[in-house]
Design an enzyme around this catalytic site. Structure first.
Site, PDB file in Angstrom:
ATOM      1  N   LYS A 119       0.803  -1.229   0.000  1.00 22.75           N
ATOM      2  CA  LYS A 119       0.000   0.000   0.000  1.00 22.75           C
ATOM      3  C   LYS A 119       0.844   1.293   0.000  1.00 22.75           C
ATOM      4  CE  LYS A 119      -3.560  -0.476  -0.634  1.00 22.75           C
ATOM      5  NZ  LYS A 119      -4.002  -0.936  -1.985  1.00 22.75           N
TER       6      LYS A 119
ATOM      7  N   LYS B  97      -6.458   1.025  -6.777  1.00 24.11           N
ATOM      8  CA  LYS B  97      -5.350   1.905  -6.381  1.00 24.11           C
ATOM      9  C   LYS B  97      -5.902   3.322  -6.322  1.00 24.11           C
ATOM     10  CE  LYS B  97      -2.634  -1.631  -7.041  1.00 24.11           C
ATOM     11  NZ  LYS B  97      -2.035  -2.395  -5.982  1.00 24.11           N
TER      12      LYS B  97
ATOM     13  N   ARG C 164      -8.037   4.451  -3.857  1.00 23.13           N
ATOM     14  CA  ARG C 164      -9.427   4.468  -3.359  1.00 23.13           C
ATOM     15  C   ARG C 164      -9.609   5.636  -2.401  1.00 23.13           C
ATOM     16  NH1 ARG C 164      -8.201  -1.043  -2.002  1.00 23.13           N
ATOM     17  NH2 ARG C 164      -9.256  -2.513  -3.382  1.00 23.13           N
TER      18      ARG C 164
HETATM   19  N1  LIG Z   1      -0.035   6.938 -10.202  1.00 22.91           N
HETATM   20  C1  LIG Z   1      -0.713   6.303  -9.264  1.00 22.91           C
HETATM   21  N2  LIG Z   1      -1.951   5.811  -9.517  1.00 22.91           N
HETATM   22  C2  LIG Z   1      -2.651   5.165  -8.534  1.00 22.91           C
HETATM   23  N3  LIG Z   1      -2.186   4.954  -7.278  1.00 22.91           N
HETATM   24  C3  LIG Z   1      -0.957   5.440  -6.998  1.00 22.91           C
HETATM   25  C4  LIG Z   1      -0.182   6.132  -7.953  1.00 22.91           C
HETATM   26  N4  LIG Z   1       0.982   6.500  -7.380  1.00 22.91           N
HETATM   27  C5  LIG Z   1       0.948   6.075  -6.120  1.00 22.91           C
HETATM   28  N5  LIG Z   1      -0.220   5.427  -5.889  1.00 22.91           N
HETATM   29  C6  LIG Z   1      -0.599   4.863  -4.589  1.00 22.91           C
HETATM   30  O1  LIG Z   1      -0.401   3.469  -4.614  1.00 22.91           O
HETATM   31  C7  LIG Z   1      -1.134   2.959  -3.505  1.00 22.91           C
HETATM   32  C8  LIG Z   1      -1.290   1.459  -3.619  1.00 22.91           C
HETATM   33  O2  LIG Z   1      -0.049   0.897  -3.276  1.00 22.91           O
HETATM   34  P1  LIG Z   1       0.427  -0.525  -3.781  1.00 22.91           P
HETATM   35  O3  LIG Z   1       0.392  -0.587  -5.259  1.00 22.91           O
HETATM   36  O4  LIG Z   1       1.739  -0.783  -3.151  1.00 22.91           O
HETATM   37  O5  LIG Z   1      -0.689  -1.464  -3.183  1.00 22.91           O
HETATM   38  S1  LIG Z   1      -0.597  -3.042  -3.025  1.00 22.91           S
HETATM   39  O6  LIG Z   1       0.083  -3.319  -1.762  1.00 22.91           O
HETATM   40  O7  LIG Z   1       0.101  -3.612  -4.169  1.00 22.91           O
HETATM   41  O8  LIG Z   1      -2.023  -3.463  -2.944  1.00 22.91           O
HETATM   42  C9  LIG Z   1      -2.418   3.738  -3.545  1.00 22.91           C
HETATM   43  O9  LIG Z   1      -2.844   3.886  -2.215  1.00 22.91           O
HETATM   44  P2  LIG Z   1      -4.335   4.347  -1.842  1.00 22.91           P
HETATM   45  O10 LIG Z   1      -4.481   5.748  -2.365  1.00 22.91           O
HETATM   46  O11 LIG Z   1      -4.357   4.327  -0.369  1.00 22.91           O
HETATM   47  O12 LIG Z   1      -5.267   3.377  -2.481  1.00 22.91           O
HETATM   48  C10 LIG Z   1      -2.049   5.056  -4.212  1.00 22.91           C
HETATM   49  O13 LIG Z   1      -2.140   6.172  -3.368  1.00 22.91           O
END
Ligand SMILES: Nc1ncnc2c1ncn2[C@@H]1O[C@H](COP(=O)(O)OS(=O)(=O)O)[C@@H](OP(=O)(O)O)[C@H]1O
Length: 336
Positions: free
Chosen positions: A89, A299, A301
């Site tokens: 995350k 991603k 949310r």
């Molecule tokens: N470009 C872009 N687009 C969408 N999301 C982005 C991006 N860059 C960083 N993030 C942040 O990535 C968070 C999810 O982290 P992970 O990919 O490590 O999650 S996981 O552990 O694989 O489920 C996710 O966390 P949340 O916002 O809490 O959902 C995003 O904030």
């Protein structure tokens, strides 16, 4: 005088209208040429970018393709030269997708869970190697499995495979990470028509109301504990830490630092990363003709609402852990 004026008007009007007509045709042709030469491909999809950006991208893509042409037989399955170890995350998916824009970076599409999963690990290194996409001699294979970050056995297993491997960890504000983690749990439960236990019940001690340090999401955010385990085996120079909060707002800055860490030329094209205002995140365009790509709806949310009081209790809880981390890695993050 009047007659003279009328004669003069008649003689000028015809050439003037002819000139005007020619100008209109030229203008139209010019416009059409612009549209044809930059309009091929999904221009309509690229709402957030100008044609100028696309032209630059096409030119750079062409140059890069010529530079990295390979004989297919040279491209084989190789063990990773770099692993993104987590944390969950913190932006691991966005990070690997941005890195894949580099022509010398190659990565499997899925998380392999090799070092953290005993069943997979027993299948052996050959099994793991086969999971990697073929890479050419000037390419580096990067695998990402966020579980490695917290897995006690992963550092020694990775060290045994390659003690000089490069590692990348990505961290974000520890409290935000906990809330993101809990939000994911709620979404997964909802998808199964179930309800998640309230956040307070998981994250706080029932009797005292203090932060429950045994809650898994809280444990993952105690970054010091995990990083210390990795640094028992790997020198700090082999571990690059990405600022996950900055990756959200300035991905290119974080990508440039990784290019330097991996000793790769700066070849992630700035025009292939752009802010998508509808998603509220940076998205990417992987090839000159491909469509724009944003990460999935899981991603980014909207986080569940946690009271200010609990958030500040968490921030206070993490402060000493953060300080220990800063001391260990010789670098500070702006987590308040
Ligand atoms: N470009 C872009 N687009 C969408 N999301 C982005 C991006 N860059 C960083 N993030 C942040 O990535 C968070 C999810 O982290 P992970 O990919 O490590 O999650 S996981 O552990 O694989 O489920 C996710 O966390 P949340 O916002 O809490 O959902 C995003 O904030």
């Amino acid at each position: 005088m009047k007659r003279q004026l009328r004669r003069w008007t008649k003689s000028c009007l015809l050439p003037l209208s002819a000139i005007l007509f020619v100008c209109v045709i030229l203008l139209q042709n010019g416009f059409l040429l612009t549209t044809v030469s930059f309009g091929a491909g999904p221009v309509n999809d690229m709402s957030d970018n100008s044609n100028k950006g696309l032209r630059k991208l096409l030119e750079k893509d062409q140059l890069t393709m010529e530079k990295h042409q390979h004989n297919r037989s040279e491209c084989v399955h190789r063990l990773p030269g770099c692993i993104i170890i987590g944390a969950r995350k913190c932006g691991t998916r966005a990070l690997i997708e941005f890195l894949k824009l580099h022509p010398q970076i190659i990565s499997p599409n899925d998380e392999v869970h090799f070092f953290s999963n005993d069943t997979n690990y027993k299948l052996g290194l050959e099994w793991y190697r086969e999971k990697m996409p073929p890479s050419c001699p000037d390419q580096i294979t990067i695998e990402k499995t966020p579980k490695y970050f917290i897995s006690a056995i992963s550092p020694s297993r990775i060290h045994r495979m390659n003690s000089s491997i490069k590692l990348i960890a990505i961290l974000r504000h520890p409290t935000t990470r906990v809330i993101s983690d809990y939000t994911q749990i709620c979404a997964n439960k909802q998808a199964k028509n179930e309800t998640a236990e309230p956040f307070e019940a998981r994250a706080l001690d029932r009797q005292t109301g203090h932060i429950n340090p045994d809650y898994k999401a809280t444990q993952i955010s105690m970054y010091y504990l995990h990083i210390a385990r990795w640094l028992q085996l790997f020198p700090l120079e082999q571990l690059h830490i990405v600022d996950g909060d900055n990756l959200i707002v300035n991905p290119l800055e974080e990508i440039r630092k990784i290019e330097t860490f991996l000793q790769l030329p700066q070849e992630v094209n700035p025009e292939s990363i752009y802010f998508n205002s509808t998603r509220g995140f940076y998205c990417m365009r992987k090839s000159k003709t491909g469509p724009e790509q944003c990460l999935g709806v899981n991603k980014g949310r909207k986080h569940v609402n946690i009271s200010e009081k609990i958030v500040s209790r968490f921030n206070k809880f993490f402060r000493p852990h953060n300080e220990r981390l800063y001391k260990l890695i010789g670098r500070r993050f702006s987590w308040r």
